[in-house]
Write a protein that holds these residues in place. Structure first.
Motif, PDB file in Angstrom:
ATOM      1  N   VAL A  69       1.030  -1.155  -0.184  1.00 28.86           N
ATOM      2  CA  VAL A  69       0.046   0.032   0.035  1.00 28.86           C
ATOM      3  C   VAL A  69       0.918   1.263   0.006  1.00 28.86           C
ATOM      4  O   VAL A  69       1.807   1.430   0.885  1.00 28.86           O
ATOM      5  N   ALA A  70       0.848   2.082  -0.899  1.00 30.74           N
ATOM      6  CA  ALA A  70       1.310   3.159  -0.926  1.00 30.74           C
ATOM      7  C   ALA A  70       0.422   4.463  -0.898  1.00 30.74           C
ATOM      8  O   ALA A  70      -0.469   4.599  -1.719  1.00 30.74           O
ATOM      9  N   ASP A  71       0.861   5.801  -0.163  1.00 29.83           N
ATOM     10  CA  ASP A  71       0.296   6.778  -0.224  1.00 29.83           C
ATOM     11  C   ASP A  71       0.968   8.084  -0.686  1.00 29.83           C
ATOM     12  O   ASP A  71       1.885   8.434   0.073  1.00 29.83           O
ATOM     13  N   GLY A  72       0.628   8.675  -1.883  1.00 26.98           N
ATOM     14  CA  GLY A  72       1.276   9.571  -2.384  1.00 26.98           C
ATOM     15  C   GLY A  72       1.250  10.919  -1.718  1.00 26.98           C
ATOM     16  O   GLY A  72       0.259  11.204  -1.113  1.00 26.98           O
ATOM     17  N   VAL A  73       2.146  11.831  -1.520  1.00 21.36           N
ATOM     18  CA  VAL A  73       2.495  12.981  -1.074  1.00 21.36           C
ATOM     19  C   VAL A  73       3.045  14.009  -2.108  1.00 21.36           C
ATOM     20  O   VAL A  73       3.721  13.491  -3.103  1.00 21.36           O
ATOM     21  N   GLY A  74       2.755  15.279  -1.866  1.00 22.56           N
ATOM     22  CA  GLY A  74       3.413  16.230  -2.544  1.00 22.56           C
ATOM     23  C   GLY A  74       2.136  17.019  -3.336  1.00 22.56           C
ATOM     24  O   GLY A  74       2.607  18.195  -3.869  1.00 22.56           O
ATOM     25  N   GLY A  75       1.050  16.714  -3.399  1.00 22.81           N
ATOM     26  CA  GLY A  75      -0.043  17.344  -4.201  1.00 22.81           C
ATOM     27  C   GLY A  75       0.060  17.541  -5.383  1.00 22.81           C
ATOM     28  O   GLY A  75       1.129  16.960  -6.204  1.00 22.81           O
ATOM     29  N   ASN A  76      -0.792  18.402  -6.197  1.00 26.43           N
ATOM     30  CA  ASN A  76      -0.489  18.568  -7.654  1.00 26.43           C
ATOM     31  C   ASN A  76      -0.507  17.581  -8.634  1.00 26.43           C
ATOM     32  O   ASN A  76      -0.100  17.411  -9.414  1.00 26.43           O
ATOM     33  N   GLY A  77      -1.086  16.234  -7.972  1.00 26.77           N
ATOM     34  CA  GLY A  77      -1.175  15.049  -8.959  1.00 26.77           C
ATOM     35  C   GLY A  77       0.115  14.146  -8.589  1.00 26.77           C
ATOM     36  O   GLY A  77       0.242  13.076  -9.330  1.00 26.77           O
ATOM     37  N   THR A 141       6.345  15.878 -10.371  1.00 26.80           N
ATOM     38  CA  THR A 141       6.799  17.116  -9.654  1.00 26.80           C
ATOM     39  C   THR A 141       8.024  17.024  -8.673  1.00 26.80           C
ATOM     40  O   THR A 141       8.235  15.922  -8.444  1.00 26.80           O
ATOM     41  N   ARG A 142       8.687  17.871  -8.403  1.00 26.25           N
ATOM     42  CA  ARG A 142       9.799  17.841  -7.363  1.00 26.25           C
ATOM     43  C   ARG A 142       9.483  17.343  -6.045  1.00 26.25           C
ATOM     44  O   ARG A 142      10.346  16.878  -5.359  1.00 26.25           O
ATOM     45  N   GLU A 143       8.115  17.972  -5.690  1.00 27.81           N
ATOM     46  CA  GLU A 143       7.814  17.759  -4.400  1.00 27.81           C
ATOM     47  C   GLU A 143       7.195  16.195  -4.155  1.00 27.81           C
ATOM     48  O   GLU A 143       7.071  15.693  -2.924  1.00 27.81           O
ATOM     49  N   MET A 144       7.008  15.587  -5.330  1.00 28.12           N
ATOM     50  CA  MET A 144       6.552  14.175  -4.918  1.00 28.12           C
ATOM     51  C   MET A 144       7.093  13.186  -3.995  1.00 28.12           C
ATOM     52  O   MET A 144       8.274  12.972  -3.997  1.00 28.12           O
ATOM     53  N   GLY A 145       6.412  12.328  -3.449  1.00 26.29           N
ATOM     54  CA  GLY A 145       6.902  11.421  -2.841  1.00 26.29           C
ATOM     55  C   GLY A 145       5.812  10.303  -2.370  1.00 26.29           C
ATOM     56  O   GLY A 145       4.644  10.358  -2.950  1.00 26.29           O
ATOM     57  N   SER A 146       6.014   9.314  -1.618  1.00 21.13           N
ATOM     58  CA  SER A 146       5.102   8.287  -1.129  1.00 21.13           C
ATOM     59  C   SER A 146       5.515   7.671   0.188  1.00 21.13           C
ATOM     60  O   SER A 146       6.793   7.168   0.230  1.00 21.13           O
ATOM     61  N   THR A 147       4.455   7.469   0.779  1.00 20.24           N
ATOM     62  CA  THR A 147       4.891   6.415   1.956  1.00 20.24           C
ATOM     63  C   THR A 147       4.587   5.165   1.557  1.00 20.24           C
ATOM     64  O   THR A 147       3.933   4.822   0.421  1.00 20.24           O
ATOM     65  N   VAL A 148       4.847   4.109   2.312  1.00 21.88           N
ATOM     66  CA  VAL A 148       4.758   2.787   1.851  1.00 21.88           C
ATOM     67  C   VAL A 148       4.566   1.718   3.026  1.00 21.88           C
ATOM     68  O   VAL A 148       5.221   2.185   4.145  1.00 21.88           O
ATOM     69  N   VAL A 149       3.874   0.849   3.009  1.00 22.02           N
ATOM     70  CA  VAL A 149       3.897  -0.418   3.787  1.00 22.02           C
ATOM     71  C   VAL A 149       3.648  -1.605   3.117  1.00 22.02           C
ATOM     72  O   VAL A 149       2.866  -1.802   2.097  1.00 22.02           O
ATOM     73  N   ALA A 150       4.541  -2.755   2.998  1.00 20.34           N
ATOM     74  CA  ALA A 150       4.568  -3.729   2.325  1.00 20.34           C
ATOM     75  C   ALA A 150       4.872  -5.184   3.265  1.00 20.34           C
ATOM     76  O   ALA A 150       5.504  -4.933   4.275  1.00 20.34           O
ATOM     77  N   SER A 151       4.339  -6.055   2.662  1.00 15.19           N
ATOM     78  CA  SER A 151       4.344  -7.496   3.426  1.00 15.19           C
ATOM     79  C   SER A 151       4.832  -8.457   2.202  1.00 15.19           C
ATOM     80  O   SER A 151       4.668  -8.512   1.140  1.00 15.19           O
ATOM     81  N   VAL A 152       5.615  -9.655   2.919  1.00 17.63           N
ATOM     82  CA  VAL A 152       5.821 -10.655   2.262  1.00 17.63           C
ATOM     83  C   VAL A 152       5.547 -11.726   3.256  1.00 17.63           C
ATOM     84  O   VAL A 152       5.981 -11.835   4.473  1.00 17.63           O
ATOM     85  N   ARG A 153       4.749 -12.678   2.617  1.00 18.09           N
ATOM     86  CA  ARG A 153       4.388 -13.844   3.653  1.00 18.09           C
ATOM     87  C   ARG A 153       4.962 -15.038   3.281  1.00 18.09           C
ATOM     88  O   ARG A 153       5.157 -15.801   2.139  1.00 18.09           O
ATOM     89  N   LEU A 154       5.690 -15.744   4.170  1.00 21.53           N
ATOM     90  CA  LEU A 154       6.462 -17.114   4.265  1.00 21.53           C
ATOM     91  C   LEU A 154       5.521 -18.008   4.808  1.00 21.53           C
ATOM     92  O   LEU A 154       4.345 -17.664   5.237  1.00 21.53           O
ATOM     93  N   ASN A 155       5.820 -19.203   4.835  1.00 19.83           N
ATOM     94  CA  ASN A 155       5.147 -20.161   5.377  1.00 19.83           C
ATOM     95  C   ASN A 155       4.520 -19.977   6.757  1.00 19.83           C
ATOM     96  O   ASN A 155       3.415 -20.239   7.226  1.00 19.83           O
ATOM     97  N   ASP A 156       5.432 -19.466   7.506  1.00 23.12           N
ATOM     98  CA  ASP A 156       5.247 -19.239   9.093  1.00 23.12           C
ATOM     99  C   ASP A 156       5.518 -17.804   9.585  1.00 23.12           C
ATOM    100  O   ASP A 156       5.626 -17.686  10.862  1.00 23.12           O
TER     101      ASP A 156
END
Length: 277
Positions: A69-77, A141-156
């Motif tokens: 899941v990624a949430d963009g920052v910086g505005g203006n698209g 844009t120069r201001e753009m960026g993104s937060t992120v949280v990601a997961s990888v599922r192993l067996n256990d």
């Protein structure tokens, strides 16, 4: 406010009476994965025509092993482009994650994928355009960026990595636990002993993040074991409008495919209530 979430679930809970040997046997066998996702555009990012745009992105691999899941920052698209870059890079790098990857290999792949997404965002900031493999060039844009949280599922085990204030939660035995810690101004001043939590919250600076792809990247990492009946939730900061008890209630009372939509409906109702107050 845009929000996305990706739960994981197995319907049959692990028996409380199982001994350690039984628990180990259960935890190392692959279990079926049920997943769901939803998003709400909200009213934070208006377009010239009066509509609103989505600036977050999410992706889950076909086998359910990887989610982001990624949430963009910086505005203006620009935020929308940065979050798209993040999920694009995860998609493109999936073939590099071996089916039988060890924990160390999977952890390295996860962190390296976030770092690679940050590099692509940085390059796009400079170039002024991003050329996705699946479409025409997108203005950046120069201001753009993104937060992120990601997961990888192993067996256990579930491996997590994040930057900024997108979060991962675990619902186990009906109780909700936040697995990630926001890279925020608020947490920084509390951790350093400059302020108490109450003092920091009174400053109303909880929205200031100290890590994002494209800006001062710091990657947090965590690992947790997987037990039968666990649910894992990935979400942007839009879910913060709900109390933990509200999130917990929705997850407890909904299947994963329904829980995502139900969480978004709860967020929408909360925003409409505040706007109408």
């Amino acid at each position: 406010q845009p929000t996305s979430n990706l739960p994981r679930d197995k319907s049959s809970p692990q028996p409380e009476t199982a001994n350690d040997g039984e628990r180990n046997l259960l935890s190392t066998k692959p279990v079926p994965v049920e997943k769901g996702a939803a998003e709400w555009t909200g009213n934070k990012y208006p377009n010239a025509d009066g509509s609103y745009r989505q600036e977050d992105s999410h992706w889950v691999s076909p086998d359910g092993r990887v989610a982001v899941v990624a949430d963009g920052v910086g505005g203006n698209g620009g935020g929308a482009v940065a979050s798209k870059i993040t999920t694009d890079v995860f998609t493109e790098r999936l073939p590099l994650l071996k089916d039988n990857a060890s924990q160390g290999e999977a952890e390295a792949w996860l962190k390296e994928t976030i770092e690679q997404a940050a590099k692509v965002i940085k390059a796009a900031q400079i170039d002024g355009v991003y050329h996705p493999a699946d479409g025409v060039g997108l203005i950046t844009t120069r201001e753009m960026g993104s937060t992120v949280v990601a997961s990888v599922r192993l067996n256990d085990k579930m491996l997590l990595a994040w930057a900024g204030d997108s979060r991962a939660y675990l619902l186990r035995g009906g109780k909700l636990e936040q697995l990630t810690k926001d890279h925020s101004w608020e947490n920084a001043v509390v951790d350093s002993g400059i302020m108490t939590l109450d003092q920091a919250q009174a400053q109303d600076k909880g929205h200031i993040i100290l890590s994002a792809l494209g800006h001062d990247l710091k990657v947090g990492e965590a690992v947790t074991e997987i037990r039968l009946g666990d649910r894992f939730l990935l979400a942007t900061d839009g879910l913060e409008s709900l109390e933990p008890s509200e999130i917990e209630s929705v997850l407890v009372n909904s299947r994963p495919r329904e829980a995502s939509s139900n969480l978004m409906e709860a967020v929408r109702e909360k925003f409409e209530h505040v706007a109408g107050a």
